[in-house]
Design an enzyme around this catalytic site. Structure first.
Site, PDB file in Angstrom:
ATOM      1  N   SER A   1       3.269  -2.173  10.539  1.00 59.17           N
ATOM      2  CA  SER A   1       4.714  -2.132  10.839  1.00 59.17           C
ATOM      3  C   SER A   1       5.442  -3.424  10.483  1.00 59.17           C
ATOM      4  CB  SER A   1       4.947  -1.761  12.304  1.00 59.17           C
ATOM      5  OG  SER A   1       4.496  -0.442  12.553  1.00 59.17           O
TER       6      SER A   1
ATOM      7  N   ASN B   1       0.860  -1.179   0.000  1.00 60.42           N
ATOM      8  CA  ASN B   1       0.000   0.000   0.000  1.00 60.42           C
ATOM      9  C   ASN B   1       0.901   1.235   0.000  1.00 60.42           C
ATOM     10  OD1 ASN B   1      -1.834   2.020   0.507  1.00 60.42           O
ATOM     11  ND2 ASN B   1      -2.391   1.325   2.567  1.00 60.42           N
TER      12      ASN B   1
ATOM     13  N   GLY C   1       2.879  -1.236   4.408  1.00 60.60           N
ATOM     14  CA  GLY C   1       2.801   0.194   4.112  1.00 60.60           C
ATOM     15  C   GLY C   1       4.193   0.742   3.886  1.00 60.60           C
ATOM     16  N   GLY C   2       4.741   1.413   4.899  1.00 55.98           N
ATOM     17  CA  GLY C   2       6.039   2.099   4.809  1.00 55.98           C
ATOM     18  C   GLY C   2       7.135   1.299   4.123  1.00 55.98           C
TER      19      GLY C   2
ATOM     20  N   GLU D   1      -5.587  -5.287  10.698  1.00 58.82           N
ATOM     21  CA  GLU D   1      -4.683  -4.144  10.807  1.00 58.82           C
ATOM     22  C   GLU D   1      -5.019  -3.335  12.054  1.00 58.82           C
ATOM     23  OE1 GLU D   1      -2.491  -3.184   7.046  1.00 58.82           O
ATOM     24  OE2 GLU D   1      -4.067  -1.719   7.328  1.00 58.82           O
TER      25      GLU D   1
HETATM   26  P1  PGA Z   1       2.691   0.261   7.808  1.00 61.75           P
HETATM   27  O1  PGA Z   1       1.257   0.445   7.139  1.00 61.75           O
HETATM   28  O2  PGA Z   1       3.282  -1.002   7.247  1.00 61.75           O
HETATM   29  O3  PGA Z   1       3.455   1.483   7.413  1.00 61.75           O
HETATM   30  O4  PGA Z   1       2.476   0.154   9.276  1.00 61.75           O
HETATM   31  C1  PGA Z   1       0.412  -0.649   6.959  1.00 61.75           C
HETATM   32  C2  PGA Z   1      -0.890  -0.195   6.390  1.00 61.75           C
HETATM   33  O5  PGA Z   1      -1.323   0.935   6.646  1.00 61.75           O
HETATM   34  O6  PGA Z   1      -1.525  -0.933   5.644  1.00 61.75           O
END
Ligand code: PGA
Length: 249
Positions: free
Chosen positions: A211, A8, A232-233, A165
């Site tokens: 995360s 994402n 995400g990140g 999530e």
């Molecule tokens: P993150 O985001 O991996 O940066 O924590 C996950 C997400 O929002 O789907």
């Protein structure tokens, strides 16, 4: 079965950056260990579709309108997303629930509209820190699932992925533990069992997001009841995400 890995990008990467990313990712992705769906910004979907043609990488959108068509300035329909190469769409992400005040009812309508147009849905559910602290995690997951999936036919669940999530784990570096993820997967499958069938509860794909990184992904994605992850990140770092996609067992 191969793990399902979803990237994402959120509101990051303009089309030229996306072009660079996809060119490198597609060239390096073996497709042997994982199925990968990348969700760039709306504006990069046509280009990403061109760059992933004849590759194993699939595309998703990060949002969709709950309406089919018409006077809805600024909205993008499920049909439009399909027409530019998206196969999936993320719905119910906590950023949309919290920052854009999307309700379970709206999320349910987005799912129905998307499925009707032939888009598969990635439904995100998960409790916030406050819910967790007062022991309401299961209750929140149950409500978001029951209201999100309300009125769907059982066979439509084949086109739905559930992402656990927890809001407190998103973008914080504070991932859920294997035990917490296992517990959430159990609750999700139980709710599907109660509202649909035993078969549906077994077959539905349940993934974890929050995360994830190169270090914690192997253990979290191999949690019992978990079929993959939503990144995400870390997914913005093409080499880290590629490394996970090519090496996950
Ligand atoms: P993150 O985001 O991996 O940066 O924590 C996950 C997400 O929002 O789907």
């Amino acid at each position: 079965m191969k793990k399902l890995l979803i990237a994402n990008f959120k509101m990051n990467e303009n089309p030229s950056e996306t072009k660079l990313y996809f060119t490198k990712f597609v060239a390096g992705f073996s497709g042997e260990r994982a199925d990968v769906i990348i969700c760039p910004s709306y504006v990069s979907l046509p280009l990403a579709s061109f760059l992933t043609a004849n590759s194993a990488v699939k595309l998703g959108a990060q949002n969709v309108s709950d309406e089919d068509a018409g006077a809805f300035t600024g909205e993008v329909s499920a049909k439009m997303l399909k027409s530019v190469g998206a196969e999936y769409v993320i719905v119910g992400h906590s950023e949309r629930r919290n920052k854009f005040k999307e309700s379970d009812k709206l999320i349910n309508k987005k799912i129905k509209t998307s499925l009707k147009a032939g888009l598969k849905c990635i439904l995100c559910v998960g409790e916030g820190a406050l819910d967790k602290n007062v022991g309401k995690s299961q209750e929140v997951i149950r409500k978001q699932l029951e209201e999100g999936l309300r009125g769907l036919y059982e066979n439509e669940l084949e086109s739905v992925v559930i992402a656990y999530e927890p809001t407190w784990a998103i973008g914080t570096g504070n991932n859920a533990s294997v035990k917490e993820v296992e517990q959430a997967a159990k609750v999700i499958r139980k709710v599907v069992y109660e509202n649909f069938s035993e078969k549906a509860s077994r077959d539905i794909q349940v993934i974890y997001g929050g995360s994830l990184n190169e270090r914690n992904a192997p253990a979290l994605l191999n949690t019992p009841g978990i079929d993959g992850g939503l990144f995400g990140g870390i997914s913005l770092d093409y080499s880290a995400f590629l490394n996970i996609a090519n090496s996950i067992k």
